[in-house]
Design an enzyme around this catalytic site. Sequence first.
Site, PDB file in Angstrom:
ATOM      1  N   TYR A 105       3.376  -5.641  10.962  1.00 15.87           N
ATOM      2  CA  TYR A 105       3.610  -5.106   9.620  1.00 15.87           C
ATOM      3  C   TYR A 105       5.076  -4.810   9.343  1.00 15.87           C
ATOM      4  O   TYR A 105       5.798  -4.341  10.226  1.00 15.87           O
ATOM      5  CB  TYR A 105       2.864  -3.779   9.450  1.00 15.87           C
ATOM      6  CG  TYR A 105       1.364  -3.886   9.508  1.00 15.87           C
ATOM      7  CD1 TYR A 105       0.670  -4.729   8.640  1.00 15.87           C
ATOM      8  CD2 TYR A 105       0.629  -3.123  10.408  1.00 15.87           C
ATOM      9  CE1 TYR A 105      -0.708  -4.806   8.687  1.00 15.87           C
ATOM     10  CE2 TYR A 105      -0.761  -3.195  10.456  1.00 15.87           C
ATOM     11  CZ  TYR A 105      -1.416  -4.041   9.595  1.00 15.87           C
ATOM     12  OH  TYR A 105      -2.782  -4.113   9.635  1.00 15.87           O
ATOM     13  N   ASP A 263     -13.468  -6.074   4.450  1.00 16.48           N
ATOM     14  CA  ASP A 263     -13.272  -5.938   2.995  1.00 16.48           C
ATOM     15  C   ASP A 263     -14.321  -6.776   2.264  1.00 16.48           C
ATOM     16  O   ASP A 263     -14.832  -6.375   1.218  1.00 16.48           O
ATOM     17  CB  ASP A 263     -11.866  -6.397   2.589  1.00 16.48           C
ATOM     18  CG  ASP A 263     -10.783  -5.658   3.356  1.00 16.48           C
ATOM     19  OD1 ASP A 263     -11.023  -4.496   3.725  1.00 16.48           O
ATOM     20  OD2 ASP A 263      -9.725  -6.243   3.611  1.00 16.48           O
TER      21      ASP A 263
HETATM   22  O1  KDG Z   1      -8.486  -5.771   5.859  1.00 17.03           O
HETATM   23  C1  KDG Z   1      -7.554  -6.805   5.661  1.00 17.03           C
HETATM   24  C2  KDG Z   1      -6.228  -6.231   5.859  1.00 17.03           C
HETATM   25  O2  KDG Z   1      -6.132  -5.978   7.223  1.00 17.03           O
HETATM   26  C3  KDG Z   1      -5.055  -7.089   5.491  1.00 17.03           C
HETATM   27  O3  KDG Z   1      -5.211  -7.765   4.274  1.00 17.03           O
HETATM   28  C4  KDG Z   1      -3.798  -6.296   5.415  1.00 17.03           C
HETATM   29  O4  KDG Z   1      -3.748  -4.988   7.360  1.00 17.03           O
HETATM   30  C5  KDG Z   1      -3.769  -5.028   6.171  1.00 17.03           C
HETATM   31  C6  KDG Z   1      -3.820  -3.750   5.467  1.00 17.03           C
HETATM   32  O5  KDG Z   1      -3.531  -2.747   6.123  1.00 17.03           O
HETATM   33  O6  KDG Z   1      -4.114  -3.699   4.289  1.00 17.03           O
END
Ligand code: KDG
Length: 322
Positions: A105, A263
């Site tokens: 991230y 999701d």
């Molecule tokens: O659940 C999917 C997410 O993991 C991804 O789209 C991005 O890690 C992510 C977040 O924290 O939203």
Amino acid sequence: MANFITMGEPLVVFASQDSDISLDKSLHFQKFLAGAELNVAIGMHRLGHETMYVSKVGDDILGKFIVDSIKEIGLDSSNLLIDNQFFTGFYFKQKVSKGDPKVYYYRKDSAASNIHSKEIDPSKIKEVKVAHLTGIMAALSETSLQTLKDFNEELNAHQILTIFDPNLRPALWESTEKMINVTNDLARNSAIVLPGINEGKILMGSSDPEKIADFYLNQSKLTHTVIVKLGAEGAFVKLQSGENYYVPGFKVQEVVDTVGAGDGFAVGLESALLEGKPLNIAVHRACAIGALAVQSAGDSEGYPNREQLSEFYKRQNYQGDL
Ligand code: KDG
């Protein structure tokens, strides 16, 4: 006017196309929209529900990509803010032939982690019936945690059905203890709680779906239903009345990417509840969209429209959700 709402951090994901090669060595990437709550918003819209997505992006190229895409998709963006003081978060995702992909991230101090309650216009939620909340906003910063709490309070004051997905992101929390305490505390303020089986283990110490469900049912009068996600096995449902049952998962031909499956599960559940379907049917739809999600590379690309959902049901010989 929107009848479904969610708030979260939108991200751009650069998904590696080089299988099983570490991200520092990967050369080919595909760019997708991401962010757990945005995934849910996209999935709800794809099934025909007017959806409001509440968030903030930076005034930068990734923010522009997100805002343009959200407008093109047709989500209600009247509470989507642009702030030139902060940047838009993004992440890299490694392609793997087995298991969950590694993710990196770049989102600390992002625009979404700096969203304040006073920036959100509450008059827009009048028609909202169902809301999706997750623990991610809580992990980003003290500011976004407070905004999430205020938002939750506003939703409850309007008697909107609140559904909470812990969505644990250990990498974003300063300690495991804080993650557990804050996440469990947030769950108290929702009517439905959606822990994954592994999340349940971290959050309350047991891998027994019924014990996990009991923990959330017992800690709050507001929580009337707990649905424990069991991955390929489906889900376990328990209600405040004590009624409980398992819903089996659907068969998946090939797992391409597991990110976004949780999701997708929420999309299935929440869309069906919004349409007034009974809970057990809603959980079947949740399992169906979770199964569809793992079969494609983007985070939300596998979520179906109506036609694709019925085709999937046909292939699986399932007639419960007509
Ligand atoms: O659940 C999917 C997410 O993991 C991804 O789209 C991005 O890690 C992510 C977040 O924290 O939203």
